[in-house]
Design a protein around this motif. Sequence first.
Motif, mmCIF file in Angstrom:
data_model
loop_
_atom_site.group_PDB
_atom_site.id
_atom_site.type_symbol
_atom_site.label_atom_id
_atom_site.label_comp_id
_atom_site.label_asym_id
_atom_site.label_seq_id
_atom_site.Cartn_x
_atom_site.Cartn_y
_atom_site.Cartn_z
ATOM 1 N N PRO A 320 1.662 6.281 -9.673
ATOM 2 C CA PRO A 320 3.085 6.226 -10.051
ATOM 3 C C PRO A 320 3.194 6.102 -11.571
ATOM 4 C CG PRO A 320 2.650 4.795 -8.188
ATOM 5 C CD PRO A 320 1.306 5.258 -8.678
ATOM 6 N N LEU A 321 4.119 6.847 -12.144
ATOM 7 C CA LEU A 321 4.181 6.993 -13.601
ATOM 8 C C LEU A 321 5.616 6.824 -14.081
ATOM 9 C CD1 LEU A 321 3.143 8.098 -16.428
ATOM 10 C CD2 LEU A 321 3.614 10.375 -15.514
ATOM 11 N N THR A 322 5.769 6.108 -15.176
ATOM 12 C CA THR A 322 7.057 6.035 -15.862
ATOM 13 C C THR A 322 6.897 6.630 -17.255
ATOM 14 O OG1 THR A 322 7.784 4.059 -14.664
ATOM 15 C CG2 THR A 322 8.870 4.527 -16.751
ATOM 16 N N MET A 323 7.778 7.543 -17.604
ATOM 17 C CA MET A 323 7.818 8.108 -18.939
ATOM 18 C C MET A 323 8.914 7.398 -19.721
ATOM 19 S SD MET A 323 8.591 12.000 -20.231
ATOM 20 C CE MET A 323 10.356 11.785 -20.072
ATOM 21 N N PHE A 324 8.575 6.856 -20.885
ATOM 22 C CA PHE A 324 9.528 6.201 -21.777
ATOM 23 C C PHE A 324 9.810 7.141 -22.935
ATOM 24 C CE2 PHE A 324 6.750 3.062 -19.827
ATOM 25 C CZ PHE A 324 7.638 2.140 -19.280
ATOM 26 N N LEU A 325 11.069 7.325 -23.260
ATOM 27 C CA LEU A 325 11.442 8.239 -24.332
ATOM 28 C C LEU A 325 12.443 7.587 -25.269
ATOM 29 C CD1 LEU A 325 11.270 11.100 -25.556
ATOM 30 C CD2 LEU A 325 13.210 11.718 -24.113
ATOM 31 N N SER A 326 12.106 7.580 -26.553
ATOM 32 C CA SER A 326 13.001 7.090 -27.593
ATOM 33 C C SER A 326 13.462 8.268 -28.435
ATOM 34 C CB SER A 326 12.271 6.064 -28.469
ATOM 35 O OG SER A 326 12.991 5.811 -29.661
ATOM 36 N N ALA A 327 14.748 8.311 -28.749
ATOM 37 C CA ALA A 327 15.310 9.321 -29.650
ATOM 38 C C ALA A 327 16.050 8.597 -30.761
ATOM 39 C CB ALA A 327 16.257 10.260 -28.901
ATOM 40 N N ARG A 328 15.660 8.846 -32.013
ATOM 41 C CA ARG A 328 16.298 8.188 -33.165
ATOM 42 C C ARG A 328 16.658 9.254 -34.193
ATOM 43 N NH1 ARG A 328 15.199 2.498 -33.209
ATOM 44 N NH2 ARG A 328 16.013 2.433 -35.316
ATOM 45 N N ASP A 329 17.880 9.154 -34.729
ATOM 46 C CA ASP A 329 18.218 10.036 -35.841
ATOM 47 C C ASP A 329 17.909 9.310 -37.146
ATOM 48 O OD1 ASP A 329 20.455 8.411 -36.563
ATOM 49 O OD2 ASP A 329 21.715 9.452 -35.110
ATOM 50 N N ASP A 330 18.090 9.997 -38.269
ATOM 51 C CA ASP A 330 17.720 9.402 -39.553
ATOM 52 C C ASP A 330 18.898 8.675 -40.209
ATOM 53 O OD1 ASP A 330 19.061 11.743 -40.016
ATOM 54 O OD2 ASP A 330 17.467 12.686 -41.173
ATOM 55 N N ARG A 331 19.906 8.329 -39.403
ATOM 56 C CA ARG A 331 20.945 7.411 -39.866
ATOM 57 C C ARG A 331 20.855 6.149 -38.997
ATOM 58 N NH1 ARG A 331 26.616 10.160 -40.842
ATOM 59 N NH2 ARG A 331 26.330 11.108 -38.783
ATOM 60 N N ALA A 332 21.854 5.843 -38.206
ATOM 61 C CA ALA A 332 21.828 4.604 -37.426
ATOM 62 C C ALA A 332 21.661 4.832 -35.931
ATOM 63 C CB ALA A 332 23.106 3.799 -37.683
ATOM 64 N N GLY A 333 21.638 6.077 -35.497
ATOM 65 C CA GLY A 333 21.636 6.376 -34.073
ATOM 66 C C GLY A 333 20.291 6.148 -33.406
ATOM 67 N N ALA A 334 20.316 5.620 -32.187
ATOM 68 C CA ALA A 334 19.098 5.403 -31.408
ATOM 69 C C ALA A 334 19.439 5.427 -29.929
ATOM 70 C CB ALA A 334 18.452 4.068 -31.772
ATOM 71 N N SER A 335 18.495 5.876 -29.110
ATOM 72 C CA SER A 335 18.671 5.831 -27.661
ATOM 73 C C SER A 335 17.309 5.668 -27.010
ATOM 74 C CB SER A 335 19.372 7.093 -27.140
ATOM 75 O OG SER A 335 18.566 8.236 -27.341
ATOM 76 N N PHE A 336 17.332 5.298 -25.741
ATOM 77 C CA PHE A 336 16.092 5.021 -25.018
ATOM 78 C C PHE A 336 16.345 5.303 -23.546
ATOM 79 C CE2 PHE A 336 12.799 2.203 -23.203
ATOM 80 C CZ PHE A 336 11.708 2.608 -23.962
#
Length: 346
Positions: A320-336
């Motif tokens: 069983p596998l979980t993929m973790f993904l972070s997305a960040r822009d070069d200002r203040a934006g971030a998501s996970f």
Amino acid sequence: MRTLALGAAILCGAACIPFEPYWWIQDARLFGTRMTVVEPGGYSTLLEVPPGQQRASALPLDTVEVEWLYAATEDIEVQPPIWLACTRPGCIEAFYNRGHGLLDCPQPLPFDIPWACRLGEGHKIRFGFAGAFTLDLDYQFAGLSLLTIGSRTPEVPSASCLERYQKSPHVGLEQCLIGRDIHVPGPLWAVLPFAPELGELPLAVITQAPDTHPDIIGFRVSRERGADRIELLVEPEDTVLVEPGEHVTVLPLLVGGGAQDYIDLVDPDGPGPEPTELLRGFEQVQLEVAMSALVEEFGAPTRYDPHADIEWVVPEHPEPLTMFLSARDDRAGASFARLHFASDTP
């Protein structure tokens, strides 16, 4: 360009050093913090947030929610962190080096905090900002530094990690999870809208969307083996069934495309009555991927590319596998976001 790493075990003599791929999560890994405006203040009436998106940069009088973003295997119980805040240059370093006492941060939070204070405790916390008169735009303001100090295990409370961080010598921190981010308020033209030099703002500046998070709203998943191909459209936290030998391709889908165009006001700050200038920019979004189990032929973006695929081959005996993904822009934006995978065969 992609970086390939073989997840299968490498057979070698006793002198070999075990190979542990950078994307393999075996403990807990911190991906930073995320600030979201949840209750806009009076200054926000000047801004128009696109439908379905969330503002990432706060203004005076806003109430925000901050959360820390981390990946961990199921057997790791990460303890809620303690949050520290300050705004002067070197304030976090001063706390680490001198270990001064901690007071609770004032509420609402001013924009001038000379020494690190205790902001709260929890995986998510909420607080409000004070008025614009507390924002010092001279050399002393270095943005809002947020330091999170948590623990990787219930045996070591986050409070113990905080004590170890502020006492010299700093020992026992390997059991702690520590990270720091800097959040800058903005846009500045909305922070001080009544300043004389901002009396005639260009329409392009006023009507642009504020900085928002590049939220991950879904995934396009492809399962391929030989001539057989299955295409799926799934949401974060869904579970995708896979079979041994399949080539899996995952494309993250970001709200509004993720990256934003924006316009900054630049003050030449030179002698004479020089007008402000408009500077056009375009965000870059960086993806970071981690996996909770080993796979074969793993490939992930090695540069800023929000449209790049993440791919691997399912091993013969998949876990069983979980993929973790972070997305960040070069200002203040971030998501996970997380996406789970399980074997389609008994």
